[in-house]
Design an enzyme around this catalytic site. Structure first.
Site, short mmCIF file in Angstrom:
data_model
loop_
_atom_site.label_atom_id
_atom_site.label_comp_id
_atom_site.label_asym_id
_atom_site.label_seq_id
_atom_site.Cartn_x
_atom_site.Cartn_y
_atom_site.Cartn_z
N GLY A 147 -2.51 -3.34 3.06
CA GLY A 147 -3.37 -2.91 1.95
C GLY A 147 -2.79 -3.12 0.56
O GLY A 147 -3.23 -2.46 -0.40
N SER A 148 -1.84 -4.03 0.44
CA SER A 148 -1.17 -4.22 -0.85
C SER A 148 -2.15 -4.56 -1.98
O SER A 148 -2.11 -3.98 -3.07
CB SER A 148 -0.10 -5.29 -0.66
OG SER A 148 0.01 -6.09 -1.77
N SER A 149 -3.06 -5.51 -1.73
CA SER A 149 -3.93 -5.94 -2.82
C SER A 149 -4.85 -4.81 -3.28
O SER A 149 -5.01 -4.57 -4.48
CB SER A 149 -4.75 -7.17 -2.40
OG SER A 149 -5.55 -6.87 -1.29
N ALA B 30 -4.28 -1.61 -3.03
CA ALA B 30 -3.48 -0.55 -3.67
C ALA B 30 -3.12 -0.94 -5.10
O ALA B 30 -3.17 -0.12 -6.02
CB ALA B 30 -2.23 -0.27 -2.84
N ASP C 117 -10.39 -0.89 2.82
CA ASP C 117 -9.08 -0.84 2.15
C ASP C 117 -9.16 -0.10 0.82
O ASP C 117 -8.36 0.81 0.55
CB ASP C 117 -8.55 -2.26 1.89
CG ASP C 117 -7.92 -2.88 3.12
OD1 ASP C 117 -8.18 -2.37 4.23
OD2 ASP C 117 -7.17 -3.88 2.98
#
Ligand code: PMV
Length: 321
Positions: free
Chosen positions: A107-109, A111, A152
């Site tokens: 879920g980096s993008s 977040a 997400d």
């Protein structure tokens, strides 16, 4: 003038990835140990519209206006300005850092977008609700994924375990009995965009076959919600195994992910599956007392990182810091 800071956690999908794009439910939980952070400082000597942005993790240091028009960071800023009917954002310096591995199913993008949108709204002195932050992050996600389901942006913005189904009101899961998940990196980056488009092509070619897989995944997710609500998390293990096998049928697993999933099970995990878009990225394993054995075996068999996270009901945290 103080800095405006906001964070958003990483996430794992416990059940339902890919099927969620086709209207089935999915369950995702935040991973608080991983965080994206946006810090914004006013540049008092600058002119409105002059925005410097730096993201050392991706070696980015630029004027926002020099980024491509569809660069996610630029889109995030434009979304917030547009939502608030601002032609120009006052001069500022934005710094983005993140401990969430990129392209990893964690879920980096979403977040990064969520933290940036929240920090920017605080900097501008405007109130955005969680729903509005999440919606703006969703718009940015469409650039990363093409056709994101919306799970997400919701889980990282609300920072609570969610049961999410497109078109239905968001449901927060109350975790009756906390449980533990080991998260392991497969050693290869994931590729959510490619995985999502591969599944779409297969579904268009063989709609009945793929629809059946999606609805089987949906049934697993519904059953998982019942078990979580009943405080019976050990029973989630076999459901994770079944979900992984259906993700294999969708063609989004890899030999390495399959091997590590099997390694976790052999070492005593109660169940294991890939998590997120797949084609690389991370797997998750439900663990109890055998956590150290599972961790060691995963590392021996090539996982590049392994860490433990607790799944529990988390109260919403304060918004911008
Ligand atoms: O790879 P991630 O963490 O971005 O998760 C993607 C989840 C999918 O269900 C495959 C796509 C989506 O938008 O829900």
């Amino acid at each position: 003038m103080p800095a405006f800071t906001a964070t958003a956690p990483g996430k794992i999908i416990l059940f339902g990835e890919h099927a969620v794009v086709y209207g089935e439910p999915a369950i995702a939980v935040p991973v608080q140990a991983l965080q994206a952070r946006a810090v914004i400082n006013a540049v008092l000597s600058g002119k409105s519209g002059e925005i410097q942005i730096e993201a050392p993790d991706i070696s980015l240091a630029a004027d926002l206006k020099d980024l491509d028009i569809d660069h996610p960071l630029r889109v995030a800023v434009t979304e917030v300005a547009g939502e608030n009917k601002l032609d120009l954002v006052p001069a500022c310096r934005i710094r983005i850092t993140s401990t969430i591995p990129l392209s990893s199913g964690l879920g980096s993008s979403a977040a990064i977008s969520s933290a940036l949108i929240r920090a920017l709204s605080a900097f501008l002195g405007v109130q955005m609700t969680d729903e509005e932050v999440s919606q703006a992050a969703f718009e940015v996600e469409t650039i990363h994924h093409g056709t994101p389901s919306g799970i997400d942006n919701n889980v990282v913005t609300f920072r609570r375990p969610v049961y999410y189904q497109k078109g239905n009101p968001m449901e927060f899961l109350s975790i009756q009995t906390p449980f533990h998940i080991l998260i392991a990196g497969s050693g290869f980056p994931g590729n959510t965009r490619k995985a999502v488009s591969t599944v779409r092509e297969s579904w268009l070619t063989e709609p009945e076959r793929y629809q059946k897989i999606f609805s089987e995944i949906g049934n697993i997710t519904r059953r998982a919600r019942e078990l979580i609500s009943a405080g019976d998390p050990r029973e989630l293990g076999p459901l994770m195994d079944q979900n992984h096998s259906l993700l294999q049928d969708l063609g989004v697993s890899t030999t390495r992910l399959d091997h590590l999933v099997q390694t976790a099970r052999n070492a005593g995990a109660l169940g294991a599956k890939l998590s997120g878009g797949g084609l690389g990225g991370h797997l998750i394993a439900l663990v109890d007392d055998e956590v150290e054995a599972v961790r060691e075996n995963l590392l021996e068999e090539g996982a590049d990182s392994v860490f433990l996270t607790a799944v529990e009901s988390s109260p919403p945290l304060s918004q911008a810091e």
